[in-house]
Motif scaffolding. Sequence first.
Motif, mmCIF file in Angstrom:
data_model
loop_
_atom_site.group_PDB
_atom_site.id
_atom_site.type_symbol
_atom_site.label_atom_id
_atom_site.label_comp_id
_atom_site.label_asym_id
_atom_site.label_seq_id
_atom_site.Cartn_x
_atom_site.Cartn_y
_atom_site.Cartn_z
ATOM 1 N N ASN A 69 -15.431 15.501 -9.703
ATOM 2 C CA ASN A 69 -16.300 15.687 -10.863
ATOM 3 C C ASN A 69 -17.304 16.812 -10.607
ATOM 4 O O ASN A 69 -17.940 16.849 -9.543
ATOM 5 N N THR A 70 -17.434 17.708 -11.565
ATOM 6 C CA THR A 70 -18.280 18.918 -11.536
ATOM 7 C C THR A 70 -17.732 19.996 -10.605
ATOM 8 O O THR A 70 -18.359 21.043 -10.426
ATOM 9 N N ASN A 71 -16.543 19.787 -10.029
ATOM 10 C CA ASN A 71 -15.880 20.826 -9.249
ATOM 11 C C ASN A 71 -15.261 21.837 -10.217
ATOM 12 O O ASN A 71 -15.391 21.697 -11.437
ATOM 13 N N HIS A 72 -14.539 22.838 -9.715
ATOM 14 C CA HIS A 72 -13.985 23.852 -10.616
ATOM 15 C C HIS A 72 -12.711 24.474 -10.040
ATOM 16 O O HIS A 72 -12.388 24.288 -8.863
ATOM 17 N N ARG A 91 -18.498 21.826 -6.065
ATOM 18 C CA ARG A 91 -19.173 20.988 -7.056
ATOM 19 C C ARG A 91 -20.532 21.580 -7.434
ATOM 20 O O ARG A 91 -21.208 22.184 -6.603
ATOM 21 N N SER A 92 -20.932 21.335 -8.688
ATOM 22 C CA SER A 92 -22.286 21.726 -9.094
ATOM 23 C C SER A 92 -23.271 20.582 -8.874
ATOM 24 O O SER A 92 -24.479 20.799 -8.855
ATOM 25 N N ALA A 93 -22.752 19.372 -8.681
ATOM 26 C CA ALA A 93 -23.600 18.209 -8.410
ATOM 27 C C ALA A 93 -23.575 17.898 -6.914
ATOM 28 O O ALA A 93 -22.558 18.119 -6.248
ATOM 29 N N THR A 185 -14.647 24.264 -15.292
ATOM 30 C CA THR A 185 -15.241 23.078 -14.689
ATOM 31 C C THR A 185 -14.403 21.827 -14.922
ATOM 32 O O THR A 185 -13.903 21.609 -16.027
ATOM 33 N N LEU A 187 -15.075 18.563 -15.664
ATOM 34 C CA LEU A 187 -16.254 17.845 -16.155
ATOM 35 C C LEU A 187 -16.287 16.418 -15.633
ATOM 36 O O LEU A 187 -17.324 15.902 -15.236
ATOM 37 N N SER A 188 -15.113 15.775 -15.648
ATOM 38 C CA SER A 188 -15.002 14.406 -15.153
ATOM 39 C C SER A 188 -13.535 14.118 -14.870
ATOM 40 O O SER A 188 -12.657 14.920 -15.200
#
Length: 226
Positions: A69-72, A91-93, A185, A187-188
């Motif tokens: 999640n939040t990876n790309h 990840r952005s998180a 992204t 997103l989930s």
Amino acid sequence: MWIRGFSVLILGCILLSLISVISGLEPELGSTRVVFQTNYGDIEFGFFPTVAPKTVEHIFKLVRLGGYNTNHFFRVDKGFVAQVADVKGGRSAPMNEEQRREAEKTVVGEFSEVKHVRGILSMGRYDDPDSGSSSFSILLGNAPHLDGKYAIFGRVTKGDDTLTKLEQLPTRREGIFVMPTERITILSSYYYDTETENCEQDRSILKRRLAASAVEVERQRMKCFP
């Protein structure tokens, strides 16, 4: 005598051809499905647990922990691969401790006879064949030069239209990598079991049939025993 020898030769050629065909057949998917929900659409995939059991276990655990999640997708090379970034840096998180512990693990290179064709999931790695971690590629075309060198562990089951969208995005080249200019992204993500889904559907049908039978029994009771 020469006829018998010729027949044996022909039979041998046929057997070799059959072996070649069988070895190139795609293995059976397990019942688990994972869905990556990206900002360009969903991508669903399944696993080949009989081909790469350790890889499947590791990737699926990361999915269950929410690691992707939040990876790309850091790489999209049209006709070749769309590659998911390593979760430790992609990840952005921030990651929690359990996610980090699993993400830092590497898996042994489970190389097989399965072919690299469009839709196949293939582990990324460094020169060390046992350095695969969490980055993997989704094949966007046939790549026979990768066969036997990278661990194949699954296949896309839905979302080829999303992959086509990704291929149309503008890109830039950085060294050997072709990278999208926009962030793609994840997103989930979520997962489900196709066998469980089928059982639930069967149970739903059975419940409806039982309800209909109960209505019919009650109707007959009222008719015969008012």
